[in-house]
Design an enzyme around this catalytic site. Structure first.
Site, PDB file in Angstrom:
ATOM      1  N   TYR A   1      23.498  70.538  39.240  1.00 27.16           N
ATOM      2  CA  TYR A   1      24.457  69.845  38.371  1.00 27.16           C
ATOM      3  C   TYR A   1      25.889  70.108  38.815  1.00 27.16           C
ATOM      4  O   TYR A   1      26.747  69.242  38.764  1.00 27.16           O
ATOM      5  CB  TYR A   1      24.265  70.300  36.913  1.00 27.16           C
TER       6      TYR A   1
ATOM      7  N   HIS B   1      32.429  33.355  35.406  1.00 24.62           N
ATOM      8  CA  HIS B   1      31.511  32.866  36.443  1.00 24.62           C
ATOM      9  C   HIS B   1      30.144  33.549  36.399  1.00 24.62           C
ATOM     10  O   HIS B   1      29.154  32.978  36.823  1.00 24.62           O
ATOM     11  CB  HIS B   1      32.132  33.009  37.832  1.00 24.62           C
TER      12      HIS B   1
ATOM     13  N   LYS C   1      29.508  48.655  50.950  1.00 26.78           N
ATOM     14  CA  LYS C   1      29.783  47.714  52.040  1.00 26.78           C
ATOM     15  C   LYS C   1      29.691  48.479  53.364  1.00 26.78           C
ATOM     16  O   LYS C   1      28.607  48.721  53.857  1.00 26.78           O
ATOM     17  CB  LYS C   1      31.177  47.086  51.852  1.00 26.78           C
TER      18      LYS C   1
ATOM     19  N   PHE D   1      41.133  42.792  44.335  1.00 23.34           N
ATOM     20  CA  PHE D   1      39.750  42.385  44.064  1.00 23.34           C
ATOM     21  C   PHE D   1      39.586  42.262  42.537  1.00 23.34           C
ATOM     22  O   PHE D   1      40.296  42.928  41.787  1.00 23.34           O
ATOM     23  CB  PHE D   1      38.765  43.402  44.647  1.00 23.34           C
ATOM     24  N   ASP D   2      38.657  41.409  42.081  1.00 21.79           N
ATOM     25  CA  ASP D   2      38.512  41.119  40.633  1.00 21.79           C
ATOM     26  C   ASP D   2      38.467  42.368  39.756  1.00 21.79           C
ATOM     27  O   ASP D   2      39.097  42.407  38.706  1.00 21.79           O
ATOM     28  CB  ASP D   2      37.243  40.358  40.250  1.00 21.79           C
TER      29      ASP D   2
ATOM     30  N   ALA E   1      36.776  49.197  50.907  1.00 21.15           N
ATOM     31  CA  ALA E   1      35.339  48.905  50.991  1.00 21.15           C
ATOM     32  C   ALA E   1      34.931  48.549  52.429  1.00 21.15           C
ATOM     33  O   ALA E   1      33.873  48.934  52.894  1.00 21.15           O
ATOM     34  CB  ALA E   1      34.998  47.754  50.055  1.00 21.15           C
TER      35      ALA E   1
ATOM     36  N   ASP F   1      42.270  50.339  48.998  1.00 27.01           N
ATOM     37  CA  ASP F   1      40.987  49.823  48.504  1.00 27.01           C
ATOM     38  C   ASP F   1      40.212  49.459  49.774  1.00 27.01           C
ATOM     39  O   ASP F   1      40.449  48.422  50.389  1.00 27.01           O
ATOM     40  CB  ASP F   1      41.243  48.598  47.617  1.00 27.01           C
TER      41      ASP F   1
HETATM   42  N1  F0G Z   1      37.187  46.386  46.119  1.00 22.40           N
HETATM   43  C1  F0G Z   1      36.770  45.413  46.951  1.00 22.40           C
HETATM   44  C2  F0G Z   1      37.679  44.958  48.058  1.00 22.40           C
HETATM   45  C3  F0G Z   1      35.509  44.833  46.786  1.00 22.40           C
HETATM   46  O1  F0G Z   1      35.110  43.876  47.618  1.00 22.40           O
HETATM   47  C4  F0G Z   1      34.670  45.300  45.736  1.00 22.40           C
HETATM   48  C5  F0G Z   1      33.360  44.712  45.508  1.00 22.40           C
HETATM   49  C6  F0G Z   1      35.158  46.328  44.891  1.00 22.40           C
HETATM   50  C7  F0G Z   1      36.412  46.847  45.125  1.00 22.40           C
HETATM   51  C8  F0G Z   1      34.345  46.854  43.743  1.00 22.40           C
HETATM   52  O2  F0G Z   1      33.314  47.629  44.222  1.00 22.40           O
HETATM   53  O3  F0G Z   1      31.266  46.396  43.481  1.00 22.40           O
HETATM   54  O4  F0G Z   1      31.164  48.756  44.317  1.00 22.40           O
HETATM   55  O5  F0G Z   1      32.144  48.265  42.118  1.00 22.40           O
HETATM   56  N2  F0G Z   1      32.984  43.633  46.046  1.00 22.40           N
HETATM   57  C9  F0G Z   1      31.671  43.023  45.959  1.00 22.40           C
HETATM   58  C10 F0G Z   1      31.684  41.690  46.646  1.00 22.40           C
HETATM   59  C11 F0G Z   1      31.069  42.996  44.596  1.00 22.40           C
HETATM   60  O6  F0G Z   1      30.682  40.951  46.496  1.00 22.40           O
HETATM   61  O7  F0G Z   1      32.624  41.367  47.372  1.00 22.40           O
HETATM   62  P1  F0G Z   1      31.888  47.764  43.491  1.00 22.40           P
END
Ligand code: F0G
Length: 471
Positions: free
Chosen positions: A73, A462, A269, A135-136, A228, A226
């Site tokens: 843990y 969406h 990713k 990113f969203d 990924a 950020d």
């Molecule tokens: N930042 C970027 C640039 C991303 O592309 C994503 C996720 C995230 C943050 C969030 O990360 O999904 O691990 O919580 N992108 C995916 C996509 C979902 O389909 O492009 P997560």
């Protein structure tokens, strides 16, 4: 032997069966899913290009590392392995494992906004964070903490007719002007997104990242990477930025990460894991933020030496960070994206310049008869599924949504449709099949209908919206 096309540099030894369906069956499945491919059963999908996040193959080394997991843990040995890998690769001293990228966001976003409020005596509704493009989920977390977001991409970022080496770069002038306008003390952070997913997986240069960092430091604003798709971005730098062609991916990565204070990574990713994320701090300059993130981690993810992950998953991630930087492997992956984009363009289907992880089709150009409010990208998504069982995702007006104040559709810079390529999952034959499917869709283009809502959720519509054809 001189071969232009590098065959996939791996052998496939575990396979996941998929089902073939008829067009009639797919029509029924789509109707049942309310004309929203997000709501399809995955068994009804033949080639799934919804995302490259957590959907790719893992390496043998990653899989076997899982057996070494220490599930303690606190103080887990697997945590030490992971944080040592982060230190070696990125040069960052303190690591918090999270369940995925947004797990890291839910820690650093409130902590940095709280710090800005605390240190600078501000009201949140005056604050604004900047990015080449949020990113969203990063945008969502920022707004959820009552801070505005401002994107400052290059003016040509969304113009599919223009090619540029680093189309994901910040518009430095717009960033500087934006900071002046908002007031530097009102900016809790700048997010450098590499590669820039929303602009089509386009890379960001070291020169640009460095300039952003220097500007941020002159105003005392923290920079968050950020990251990924950090390895794909490094590969593009090696190919395209003057002075880096002889550097290894690891050397470029180390250089890139000098130009941030904190990084937040969706490890699903480029680190190739099905689940996992990282939040890391370069040094102790943001110790107060580090401490607040640790506390939030206990509350939201788990004890900071495992965060959102089991021990085995931390071991797998530590290996995935290295395996994801293999150069031959990155070359093959990016070549797949280029092959698909070239194949589509040869049919006259215009795409955003090939980026890192996906082909972004200009659905607005392919289906000019469909108005943005009837979602050309989404109509293309439904048709492609019907024709060939291929699933992708709209990146256009539907994703962008409505102005929260007026309730009106926000104007979208481009109506795109994304075909994200999971890592080492599909072969060149699959890519040829996708191109053939587009040939058929293009033939039908003038008879493809737009869509209207039968259910429109208030936020992130969406994912759960349902539609019917707007005939
Ligand atoms: N930042 C970027 C640039 C991303 O592309 C994503 C996720 C995230 C943050 C969030 O990360 O999904 O691990 O919580 N992108 C995916 C996509 C979902 O389909 O492009 P997560």
């Amino acid at each position: 032997m001189d071969s232009h096309y590098l065959p996939e540099p791996y052998r496939i030894r575990v396979i996941e069966p998929v089902q073939r369906t008829t067009e009639r069956e797919r029509e029924q499945a789509l109707m049942k899913a309310g004309y929203n491919p997000f709501l399809l059963e995955s068994d009804d999908v033949f080639i799934d290009l919804l995302t490259d996040s957590g959907t790719g193959a893992v390496t043998q080394a990653m899989q076997s590392a899982m057996l070494r997991g220490d599930e303690s843990y606190s103080g887990s040995r697997s945590y030490r392995t992971l944080s040592q890998a982060v230190k070696n690769i990125f040069g960052y001293n303190f690591t918090i494992p999270t369940h995925q990228g947004r797990g890291a966001e839910q820690l650093y976003v409130p902590a940095l906004i709280n710090k800005c409020e605390r240190d600078k005596g501000l009201e949140r509704n005056k604050m604004a964070a900047f990015s080449n493009y949020f990113f969203d989920t990063t945008q969502g977390h920022t707004q959820h903490n009552n801070c505005r977001v401002i994107n400052v991409p290059l003016p040509e970022a969304f113009n599919t007719k223009i090619k540029a080496d680093f189309k994901g770069n910040f518009d430095l002038k717009a960033l500087a002007a934006g900071i002046e306008e908002v007031g530097a003390k009102n900016v809790p952070y700048i997010v450098s997104t590499i590669t820039c997913n929303s602009a089509g997986g386009q890379p960001v240069s070291i020169g640009n990242l460095k300039a952003v960092y220097e500007l941020a430091k002159s105003y005392d604003i923290p920079v968050v990477m950020d990251c990924a798709r950090f390895a794909e971005n490094a590969y593009f730098i090696k190919q395209r930025e003057v002075g880096y062609s002889e550097w290894s991916i690891q050397e470029i990565t180390r250089e890139v990460f000098k130009y941030a204070d904190i990084f937040a990574m969706s490890a699903k990713k480029d680190a190739m894991v099905p689940i996992g994320g990282l939040l890391a701090f370069k040094d102790d300059s943001f110790l107060d933020v580090q401490l607040e993130c640790k506390t939030l981690c206990v509350l939201l993810e788990g004890f900071p030496t495992y965060g959102g992950l089991e021990g085995g998953a931390m071991e797998r991630l530590a290996v995935g960070l290295y395996d994801g930087m293999e150069e031959d492997w990155l070359a093959s992956r990016l070549q797949q994206v280029e092959y698909l984009v070239n194949g589509l363009e040869a049919l006259g289907v215009r795409c955003q310049q090939a980026g890192g992880h996906a082909a972004f089709v200009d659905a607005g150009a392919l289906l000019p008869n469909i108005l943005p409010e009837q979602f050309p990208g989404h109509a293309l998504s439904c048709e492609l599924y019907k024709v060939a069982g291929i699933r992708g995702a709209e990146i256009g007006s539907l994703l962008l949504g409505c102005d929260p104040e007026t309730g009106k559709q926000l104007p979208c810079p481009a109506e795109l449709f994304r075909l994200a390529i999971p890592r080492a999952t599909y072969t060149q034959a699959h890519l040829d099949y996708i191109i053939a499917a587009f040939k058929e869709v293009k033939k039908r283009a003038s008879s493809i209908a737009g869509l209207k809502f039968t259910y429109e959720p208030k936020v992130l519509r969406h994912f759960n919206a349902t539609f019917e054809p707007a005939l």
